[in-house]
Design a protein around this motif. Structure first.
Motif, mmCIF file in Angstrom:
data_model
loop_
_atom_site.group_PDB
_atom_site.id
_atom_site.type_symbol
_atom_site.label_atom_id
_atom_site.label_comp_id
_atom_site.label_asym_id
_atom_site.label_seq_id
_atom_site.Cartn_x
_atom_site.Cartn_y
_atom_site.Cartn_z
ATOM 1 N N MET A 38 46.620 68.394 11.019
ATOM 2 C CA MET A 38 46.196 68.903 9.717
ATOM 3 C C MET A 38 44.682 69.078 9.661
ATOM 4 N N THR A 39 44.256 70.114 8.963
ATOM 5 C CA THR A 39 42.846 70.304 8.655
ATOM 6 C C THR A 39 42.558 69.668 7.302
ATOM 7 N N LEU A 40 41.445 68.943 7.232
ATOM 8 C CA LEU A 40 41.008 68.314 5.976
ATOM 9 C C LEU A 40 39.894 69.171 5.388
ATOM 10 N N TYR A 41 40.030 69.512 4.121
ATOM 11 C CA TYR A 41 39.130 70.470 3.483
ATOM 12 C C TYR A 41 38.153 69.802 2.519
ATOM 13 N N SER A 42 37.068 70.534 2.282
ATOM 14 C CA SER A 42 36.060 70.071 1.327
ATOM 15 C C SER A 42 36.347 70.613 -0.074
ATOM 16 N N ASN A 43 35.552 70.148 -1.021
ATOM 17 C CA ASN A 43 35.625 70.667 -2.390
ATOM 18 C C ASN A 43 35.225 72.140 -2.457
ATOM 19 N N ARG A 44 34.631 72.671 -1.403
ATOM 20 C CA ARG A 44 34.404 74.129 -1.320
ATOM 21 C C ARG A 44 35.498 74.803 -0.490
ATOM 22 N N ARG A 45 36.561 74.062 -0.217
ATOM 23 C CA ARG A 45 37.722 74.513 0.562
ATOM 24 C C ARG A 45 37.319 75.003 1.956
ATOM 25 N N GLN A 46 36.355 74.319 2.543
ATOM 26 C CA GLN A 46 35.934 74.589 3.915
ATOM 27 C C GLN A 46 36.475 73.483 4.819
ATOM 28 N N PRO A 47 36.831 73.809 6.056
ATOM 29 C CA PRO A 47 37.360 72.800 6.987
ATOM 30 C C PRO A 47 36.280 71.777 7.361
ATOM 31 N N LEU A 48 36.587 70.499 7.190
ATOM 32 C CA LEU A 48 35.636 69.428 7.567
ATOM 33 C C LEU A 48 36.121 68.637 8.778
ATOM 34 N N PHE A 49 37.439 68.426 8.887
ATOM 35 C CA PHE A 49 37.991 67.621 9.978
ATOM 36 C C PHE A 49 39.354 68.169 10.375
ATOM 37 N N GLU A 50 39.735 67.843 11.611
ATOM 38 C CA GLU A 50 41.127 68.004 12.030
ATOM 39 C C GLU A 50 41.624 66.634 12.493
ATOM 40 N N ILE A 51 42.857 66.315 12.151
ATOM 41 C CA ILE A 51 43.464 65.066 12.631
ATOM 42 C C ILE A 51 44.001 65.342 14.023
ATOM 43 N N VAL A 52 43.348 64.794 15.063
ATOM 44 C CA VAL A 52 43.726 65.153 16.433
ATOM 45 C C VAL A 52 44.536 64.066 17.146
ATOM 46 N N GLU A 53 44.510 62.858 16.642
ATOM 47 C CA GLU A 53 45.417 61.838 17.160
ATOM 48 C C GLU A 53 45.829 60.942 16.005
ATOM 49 N N ASP A 54 47.045 60.409 16.124
ATOM 50 C CA ASP A 54 47.563 59.551 15.060
ATOM 51 C C ASP A 54 48.719 58.760 15.644
ATOM 52 N N THR A 55 48.529 57.466 15.815
ATOM 53 C CA THR A 55 49.588 56.652 16.413
ATOM 54 C C THR A 55 50.503 56.034 15.360
ATOM 55 N N VAL A 56 50.293 56.376 14.081
ATOM 56 C CA VAL A 56 51.075 55.757 13.011
ATOM 57 C C VAL A 56 51.886 56.787 12.222
ATOM 58 N N GLY A 57 51.228 57.787 11.698
ATOM 59 C CA GLY A 57 51.947 58.829 10.960
ATOM 60 C C GLY A 57 52.247 58.504 9.514
ATOM 61 N N ARG A 58 51.683 57.446 9.003
ATOM 62 C CA ARG A 58 51.887 57.135 7.586
ATOM 63 C C ARG A 58 50.553 56.723 6.973
ATOM 64 N N HIS A 59 50.053 57.598 6.116
ATOM 65 C CA HIS A 59 48.766 57.387 5.466
ATOM 66 C C HIS A 59 48.871 57.883 4.023
ATOM 67 N N ASP A 60 47.844 57.617 3.249
ATOM 68 C CA ASP A 60 47.858 57.994 1.832
ATOM 69 C C ASP A 60 46.658 58.865 1.488
ATOM 70 N N MET A 61 46.900 59.884 0.642
ATOM 71 C CA MET A 61 45.751 60.561 0.018
ATOM 72 C C MET A 61 46.007 60.779 -1.474
ATOM 73 N N LEU A 62 46.587 59.757 -2.100
ATOM 74 C CA LEU A 62 46.853 59.802 -3.536
ATOM 75 C C LEU A 62 46.065 58.759 -4.317
ATOM 76 N N PHE A 63 45.793 57.619 -3.697
ATOM 77 C CA PHE A 63 45.195 56.490 -4.417
ATOM 78 C C PHE A 63 43.671 56.563 -4.433
ATOM 79 N N ALA A 64 43.095 56.164 -5.557
ATOM 80 C CA ALA A 64 41.656 55.934 -5.644
ATOM 81 C C ALA A 64 41.301 54.702 -4.824
ATOM 82 N N CYS A 65 40.034 54.583 -4.457
ATOM 83 C CA CYS A 65 39.522 53.338 -3.874
ATOM 84 C C CYS A 65 39.786 52.184 -4.836
#
Ligand SMILES: [Zn+2]
Ligand SMILES: [Zn+2]
Lengths: 239, 239
Positions: free
Chosen positions: B65-92
């Protein structure tokens, strides 16, 4: 205030004092309202969808819910809701999104409209937060895929928010015309701020069920009347 | 760089040039890593979970997956992942959250740790964005309720991100010890930036399945090896 009419691709900002009510209403139905808010006079504090999801432990904006700021302070309560299906996962549509979709350059967007609406407050494009997208109908599938569907909102449907702090709220009528977000046909919204006057009568619901109840004492366990007859509207569809 | 060790409640910021790799690894497993990022020299642009969800049409961070900025520009790609379960819903987690939970005043939090880690960049508490919470295991139930569960990550599990722009990345080791977020026992993380050197060998996976494949050409259709044997890890559990 007089009601303000928001055409697709435009935005409006209003100031609300603590306790005042903001009604956001579709005119013809099937229209999404992108919504952001900031603390009046201290715009470093803003409505945070992630704090709202985390504090309420849900992804679904619903009647009786408190909406939290990035400082995890209460900013709004959802006190009326005649639809029960909204989104707080999607970013505002923006110029890059339309470019990706192959639109002509210069397509209107919620992010630009909200930036314009907030010009007097010097918020700026980069600081438009993740919005609550009232009336946006997003299905979540088994593996987390998001699917945009046509809104369930009919003509006259609305939400009412009570301000729990002095805030600036901004609303855009989403101009997305290249997908089901607004049923391929963006239409207008109305917003109204109620200061001292009581709310007007709820609209007559076309399918003959009782109109939504006034819910000053709403709790999440008490969905509005209409939803009893359309349980789908409260359910995240999983396929 | 040398590996940096992050104790629970602490954060670290690192600068990455375009193409460099950031590895975020659990030491003992079952530990969440809150992650935020900004464009180097232009911190008005930041990693946006809502733009990432919307552009990828999913709530699940996943390999390729590509991770985007608030300007919808590509900032990162997830290139390895040994788990496959993460969150992007919760606040800190933050001081108010711990107050709500009845913790003693002064409980460490990810939001404070990330603010501290970013002191040199003058980001500030209010501007910490909604994070990606690596290794956080969140179930979504039928009506959208969010349920925090113990991470699936074991000792040595990791993700690797490729920077697609010059960025500042900050990582905190979540100090949440009052729930299953970190299996009631926060532990350390390691982060490493790989500049020119190849990645080290993947860790030996304890259950005997082949180690995850290097995935410089990863696509979302190619989950890492481990997930073939633990399909649960790629599925948003719906109950
Ligand atoms: Zn829009
Ligand atoms: Zn935390």
């Amino acid at each position: 205030m007089q009601a303000r009419h928001i055409r697709p691709g435009q935005g409006q900002a209003v100031e609300l004092k603590t306790g005042q009510l903001l009604q956001i209403q579709t005119v013809k139905g099937k229209q999404v309202a992108d919504f952001v808010a900031f603390t009046l006079g201290d715009t470093g504090e803003y409505l945070s969808t992630s704090a709202t999801r985390a504090t309420n432990a849900t992804i679904v904006p619903q009647l009786g819910m408190t909406l939290y700021s990035n400082r995890r302070q209460p900013l709004f309560e959802i006190v009326e809701d005649t639809v029960g299906r909204h989104d707080m996962l999607f970013a505002c549509c923006d110029p890059v999104r339309y470019e990706m979709l192959g639109a002509e350059p210069g397509h209107a967007s919620c992010r630009a409209a909200l930036t314009d609406a907030l010009t007097d407050y010097e918020i700026g494009f980069d600081r438009i937060p993740s919005p609550i997208n009232w009336f946006m109908n997003v299905g979540i599938q088994q593996r987390g895929e998001l699917e945009i569907r046509e809104p369930l909102a009919d003509a006259g449907d609305y939400v009412v928010l009570r301000a729990l702090k002095d805030v600036i709220a901004a609303v855009s009528a989403c101009p997305q015309d290249m997908g089901p977000t607004n049923a391929f046909n963006p239409t207008a919204l109305m917003i109204r701020v109620f200061r001292d006057a009581p709310l007007p009568d709820p609209p007559v619901i076309s399918n003959g069920v009782p109109p939504p109840t006034r819910t000053g004492t709403a709790s999440p366990a008490t969905p509005p009347g209409r939803l009893h007859d359309t349980p789908e509207a409260t359910v995240v569809r999983v396929e």
